[in-house]
Design a protein around this motif. Structure first.
Motif, PDB file in Angstrom:
ATOM      1  N   ALA A  28      96.644 -16.032   1.970  1.00  0.00           N
ATOM      2  CA  ALA A  28      96.116 -15.005   2.874  1.00  0.00           C
ATOM      3  C   ALA A  28      95.632 -13.802   2.075  1.00  0.00           C
ATOM      4  O   ALA A  28      94.524 -13.295   2.317  1.00  0.00           O
ATOM      5  CB  ALA A  28      97.188 -14.573   3.877  1.00  0.00           C
ATOM      6  N   LEU A  29      96.427 -13.353   1.129  1.00  0.00           N
ATOM      7  CA  LEU A  29      96.045 -12.215   0.307  1.00  0.00           C
ATOM      8  C   LEU A  29      94.757 -12.520  -0.462  1.00  0.00           C
ATOM      9  O   LEU A  29      93.848 -11.687  -0.508  1.00  0.00           O
ATOM     10  CB  LEU A  29      97.180 -11.851  -0.657  1.00  0.00           C
ATOM     11  CG  LEU A  29      96.936 -10.640  -1.549  1.00  0.00           C
ATOM     12  CD1 LEU A  29      96.750  -9.375  -0.724  1.00  0.00           C
ATOM     13  CD2 LEU A  29      98.095 -10.480  -2.530  1.00  0.00           C
ATOM     14  N   ALA A  30      94.659 -13.720  -1.032  1.00  0.00           N
ATOM     15  CA  ALA A  30      93.462 -14.117  -1.783  1.00  0.00           C
ATOM     16  C   ALA A  30      92.224 -14.141  -0.888  1.00  0.00           C
ATOM     17  O   ALA A  30      91.105 -13.910  -1.358  1.00  0.00           O
ATOM     18  CB  ALA A  30      93.675 -15.477  -2.430  1.00  0.00           C
ATOM     19  N   ALA A  31      92.425 -14.380   0.408  1.00  0.00           N
ATOM     20  CA  ALA A  31      91.315 -14.435   1.363  1.00  0.00           C
ATOM     21  C   ALA A  31      91.000 -13.073   1.977  1.00  0.00           C
ATOM     22  O   ALA A  31      90.132 -12.975   2.854  1.00  0.00           O
ATOM     23  CB  ALA A  31      91.633 -15.442   2.467  1.00  0.00           C
ATOM     24  N   GLY A  32      91.724 -12.024   1.553  1.00  0.00           N
ATOM     25  CA  GLY A  32      91.463 -10.688   2.065  1.00  0.00           C
ATOM     26  C   GLY A  32      92.283 -10.304   3.274  1.00  0.00           C
ATOM     27  O   GLY A  32      91.999  -9.301   3.936  1.00  0.00           O
ATOM     28  N   HIS A 160     102.792  -7.780  -1.272  1.00  0.00           N
ATOM     29  CA  HIS A 160     102.473  -6.576  -0.494  1.00  0.00           C
ATOM     30  C   HIS A 160     102.074  -5.418  -1.405  1.00  0.00           C
ATOM     31  O   HIS A 160     101.194  -4.627  -1.053  1.00  0.00           O
ATOM     32  CB  HIS A 160     103.630  -6.211   0.433  1.00  0.00           C
ATOM     33  CG  HIS A 160     103.734  -7.135   1.597  1.00  0.00           C
ATOM     34  ND1 HIS A 160     102.982  -6.965   2.736  1.00  0.00           N
ATOM     35  CD2 HIS A 160     104.455  -8.272   1.789  1.00  0.00           C
ATOM     36  CE1 HIS A 160     103.251  -7.941   3.588  1.00  0.00           C
ATOM     37  NE2 HIS A 160     104.132  -8.743   3.025  1.00  0.00           N
ATOM     38  N   ALA A 161     102.693  -5.338  -2.568  1.00  0.00           N
ATOM     39  CA  ALA A 161     102.291  -4.309  -3.530  1.00  0.00           C
ATOM     40  C   ALA A 161     100.844  -4.524  -3.955  1.00  0.00           C
ATOM     41  O   ALA A 161     100.058  -3.573  -4.036  1.00  0.00           O
ATOM     42  CB  ALA A 161     103.223  -4.343  -4.747  1.00  0.00           C
ATOM     43  N   ALA A 162     100.475  -5.770  -4.203  1.00  0.00           N
ATOM     44  CA  ALA A 162      99.088  -6.091  -4.582  1.00  0.00           C
ATOM     45  C   ALA A 162      98.122  -5.717  -3.463  1.00  0.00           C
ATOM     46  O   ALA A 162      97.034  -5.175  -3.724  1.00  0.00           O
ATOM     47  CB  ALA A 162      98.963  -7.569  -4.931  1.00  0.00           C
TER      48      ALA A 162
END
Length: 168
Positions: A28-32, A160-162
């Motif tokens: 999810a993070l990698a997808a924005g 979450h920090a990222a």
């Protein structure tokens, strides 16, 4: 009210599924999107549904925990739902906790708690969200809950920090 279980109350099988939920959060993070992932497993240990957060398009209700509850309501019998387990990278928000209870899913295992996430946000100067931070048991008092799981909490914190561009 259901209380969170003490650390170590999750099984080896639980950790396998919980690690998959964290991997989905990473996707999810990698997808924005915000880093949340969820896996729904039946009583025979089969993955029946998995998803990641999909809120970046503007619909802030596209949480994977809500999607799992909706999928379960459509595809599983009440008995199957009651015997299933939901694994998630982060403790359900109030919306997802309510959906989980309304469709009759029973157990939730999460890596990091809502209070941990709120604490990290305070530490990093991130404004709180528009919904009160409540534990699952405050919204769905009859749902069994296991978490947080210390073995994965730091990994979730780093995601979450990222997201917020801070060092976790």
């Amino acid at each position: 009210m259901a209380a969170s279980s003490p650390p170590g109350s999750v099984s080896t099988e639980d950790l396998v599924h919980l690690r998959r939920a964290v991997a989905l959060a990473r996707d999810a993070l990698a997808a924005g999107d915000k880093p949340f992932g969820t896996v729904l497993v039946d009583d025979r240990g089969r993955v029946r549904f998995e998803d990641r957060n999909r809120t970046s398009g503007g619909d802030s209700t596209r949480h994977p925990e809500l999607a799992a509850a909706q999928w379960a309501a459509e595809h599983l019998t009440p008995a199957e739902r009651a015997a299933s387990v939901v694994y998630t990278s982060g403790e359900h928000c109030a919306m997802c906790s309510a959906a989980h209870a309304w469709v009759g899913l029973d157990r939730i295992v999460y890596a990091a708690s809502s209070e941990q996430l709120a604490s990290w946000h305070r530490e990093w100067g991130v404004a709180p969200g528009p919904v009160a931070t409540l534990p699952i048991g405050a919204v769905a008092p009859h749902v069994r809950v296991d978490g947080p799981v210390p073995a994965l909490t730091e990994e979730v914190r780093a995601l979450h920090a990222a997201l917020h561009g801070v060092e976790g």
